[in-house]
Design a protein around this motif. Structure first.
Motif, short mmCIF file in Angstrom:
data_model
loop_
_atom_site.label_atom_id
_atom_site.label_comp_id
_atom_site.label_asym_id
_atom_site.label_seq_id
_atom_site.Cartn_x
_atom_site.Cartn_y
_atom_site.Cartn_z
N ILE A 11 0.88 -1.17 0.00
CA ILE A 11 0.00 0.00 0.00
C ILE A 11 0.91 1.22 0.00
CG2 ILE A 11 -1.82 1.26 1.21
CD1 ILE A 11 -2.50 -1.46 2.61
N LEU A 12 0.95 1.93 -1.10
CA LEU A 12 1.82 3.10 -1.24
C LEU A 12 1.05 4.37 -0.94
CD1 LEU A 12 4.49 4.40 -2.07
CD2 LEU A 12 3.72 4.31 -4.45
N VAL A 13 1.50 5.09 0.08
CA VAL A 13 0.88 6.36 0.48
C VAL A 13 1.79 7.48 0.00
CG1 VAL A 13 0.01 7.75 2.39
CG2 VAL A 13 -0.15 5.25 2.50
N VAL A 14 1.31 8.27 -0.95
CA VAL A 14 2.10 9.36 -1.51
C VAL A 14 1.77 10.64 -0.74
CG1 VAL A 14 2.73 10.62 -3.59
CG2 VAL A 14 2.00 8.24 -3.76
N TYR A 34 -1.82 -1.10 -4.04
CA TYR A 34 -2.86 -0.13 -3.71
C TYR A 34 -2.18 1.23 -3.51
CZ TYR A 34 -5.20 -4.52 -2.74
OH TYR A 34 -5.70 -5.81 -2.85
N LEU A 35 -2.87 2.27 -3.91
CA LEU A 35 -2.26 3.60 -3.95
C LEU A 35 -3.14 4.62 -3.24
CD1 LEU A 35 0.08 5.34 -5.14
CD2 LEU A 35 -1.35 5.65 -7.18
N VAL A 36 -2.52 5.44 -2.38
CA VAL A 36 -3.21 6.53 -1.69
C VAL A 36 -2.53 7.84 -2.08
CG1 VAL A 36 -3.78 7.56 0.54
CG2 VAL A 36 -3.88 5.07 0.26
N GLY A 54 -12.96 5.86 -11.84
CA GLY A 54 -12.49 4.91 -12.84
C GLY A 54 -11.50 3.89 -12.33
N THR A 55 -11.21 3.88 -11.01
CA THR A 55 -10.27 2.91 -10.46
C THR A 55 -10.88 2.23 -9.24
OG1 THR A 55 -9.16 4.32 -8.83
CG2 THR A 55 -8.41 4.49 -11.11
N ASP A 56 -10.32 1.10 -8.87
CA ASP A 56 -10.75 0.42 -7.65
C ASP A 56 -9.58 0.12 -6.72
OD1 ASP A 56 -9.46 -1.51 -9.06
OD2 ASP A 56 -11.11 -2.97 -9.07
N TYR A 57 -8.39 0.70 -7.04
CA TYR A 57 -7.23 0.46 -6.20
C TYR A 57 -6.48 1.76 -5.85
CZ TYR A 57 -4.53 1.06 -10.49
OH TYR A 57 -3.98 1.58 -11.64
#
Length: 470
Positions: free
Chosen positions: A9-12, A108-110, A298-301
């Motif tokens: 899970i990458l939190v930017v 997964y991206l935040v 348009g995304t689910d991740y």
């Protein structure tokens, strides 16, 4: 950086949303279920509502920031920037503080990059403006203002003195009104210790292109805030824009011109411009376009929240405003981060997403020591406060909202000590260039004039000898 085959899970971004979302994910996550990686150019999160108080010396600057590695011991914290995101390959490019960029895969991206100062192409602004988005700027502003008092106290040049004691603040929202109120308070206290500087010698200007200040607390309290600042000698110019500030010569659209060494820019914020390189759907003002679940359209991740996200305001839309969006403030950021964290865990486990919905609880603003305005919403009733009681509400709300028990205690301790001890008025301007004195002491001394002449003669004779040999 560790390598793992667990989902990442990458939190930017490690600001308010990034910190709280990562904490929530780590709290809800089962042991070994995923790896949480937080990437930010700074190794700490800044609680921005406290920047004006830090600039005024009411709170120690170190107590306004929260170290990410200490608060997120179970997460990877990378100090650097995410420069690009390849959604097809699910890979982010990380540019660290030193060394070459590298790729980091994620599942997964935040997106929690926050906002930056909103500026305009005004001549001289980049060279002379001071922002108020980070703790470094707050410390710099404090040192700068106190240095101006030092200059004015020691000079006999009236023009230099007048320019040093003129302070211009552009932007009348929370940041601008609170900063001018706190800095004016500090300068008023500091003037007591100078022989040749009085508060009457100073000139404070607050400029805003809108027709009111503090719009977040409503027109009546905004009008009170304006009257209060004016009663303290602050000149408030509404419906006025800044045309130029080259070399500190500030030209306003109402034909007023002043010379100032201090131009503080707090005229709003805009989403981080790096978002445009990530290939995400953006709204008309550059925010990431999200659903009410905080999932990027348009995304689910991929999820986004906070100042860099365009989040539908479900409460406002139920009330009939079809174009209602959540405002960029700490009240929404904190609650969005918790919902976002829960939704990331739900998405990872294949469970349904929860929609974010929050009714506005009001707004509080401090205008200096014992001065403030507050609008508290209880049900359908709006309670409006001003003066000392509103200031207490401001401190209580933000003191409790400050992340971590450690920082809460330190902030309240600063406030308690401030009740019994006088305000610090020391300028640490040398912090801006701390090696200057050492460099002057350590650099090679210039050669004496006679030795320099001998060296020049030898060099010329050597050139002639070389010419003859050739």
């Amino acid at each position: 950086m560790s390598t793992t085959e667990r989902p990442r899970i990458l939190v930017v971004g490690g600001g308010y949303v990034g910190l709280y979302a990562a904490r929530r994910i780590l709290k809800k996550m089962r042991y070994g279920e995923a790896t949480v990686t937080v990437v930010d150019p700074r190794s700490y999160m800044t609680y921005q509502p406290f920047l004006p108080e830090a600039a005024a010396g009411s709170i120690s600057p170190r107590h306004v920031v929260v170290p990410l590695r200490r608060v997120l011991p179970k997460a990877e914290v990378l100090t650097g920037r995410v420069t690009t995101i390849d959604q097809d390959r699910k890979v982010a490019t990380i540019s660290p503080l030193v060394g070459e960029a590298y790729e980091l895969p994620f599942d997964y991206l935040v997106i929690a990059m926050g906002a930056v100062s909103r500026t305009f192409p005004i001549p001289g602004l980049a060279e002379n403006g001071i922002g108020m988005k980070g703790i470094e700027e707050a410390i710099g502003l404090r040192n700068h203002v106190l240095e101006q008092l030092d200059k004015a106290d020691s000079t006999t040049d009236e023009e230099v003195r007048r320019k040093a004691l003129t302070f211009v603040f552009v932007g009348g929202g929370f940041a601008g009104a609170e900063t001018v109120g706190e800095v004016e308070d500090m300068a008023r206290d500091a003037a007591k210790y100078y022989n040749n500087v009085k508060r009457e010698d100073m000139r404070f200007l607050l400029v805003d292109v809108a027709d009111k200040i503090l719009p977040e607390v409503g027109p009546k309290l905004g009008a009170y805030g304006k009257e209060h600042l004016e009663s303290r000698g602050v000149e408030v110019y509404l419906g006025t824009s800044t045309k130029s500030c080259v070399d500190g010569h500030v030209v306003l659209s109402n034909d007023l011109e002043v010379d100032s060494n201090t131009i503080v820019w707090t005229a709003g914020v805009k989403p981080n411009p790096a978002l445009s390189r990530f290939g995400l759907p953006l709204g008309p003002r550059g925010h990431v376009d999200t659903q009410a679940t905080l999932q990027v359209q348009g995304t689910d991740y991929i999820w986004a929240a906070g100042d860099n996200a365009q989040v539908p305001d479900l409460v406002g839309r139920k009330a009939g405003n079809e174009n209602a969006w959540c405002p960029p403030n700490a009240q929404h950021a904190l609650r969005q981060a918790k919902v976002l964290g829960d939704n990331v865990i739900a998405g990872m486990r294949g469970f349904p997403q929860k929609e974010y919905s929050h009714a506005n609880k009001g707004a509080v603003a401090g205008l200096g020591l014992h001065k403030g305005v507050a609008m508290i919403v209880v049900g359908k009733t709006k309670i409006k406060l001003k003066g000392r009681l509103a200031w207490y509400m401001h401190r209580a709300y933000h003191g409790m909202a400050m992340p971590t028990f450690n920082r809460k205690i330190r902030v309240f301790a600063d406030w308690t000590l401030g009740m019994f001890l006088k305000r610090e008025i020391t300028s640490l301007g040398a912090m801006e260039n701390p090696r200057e004195e050492f460099y002057e002491a350590a650099k090679p001394a210039p050669a004496p004039a006679a030795a320099a002449e001998d060296a020049e003669k030898k060099a010329k004779s050597g050139d002639k000898a070389e010419a003859k040999a050739s």
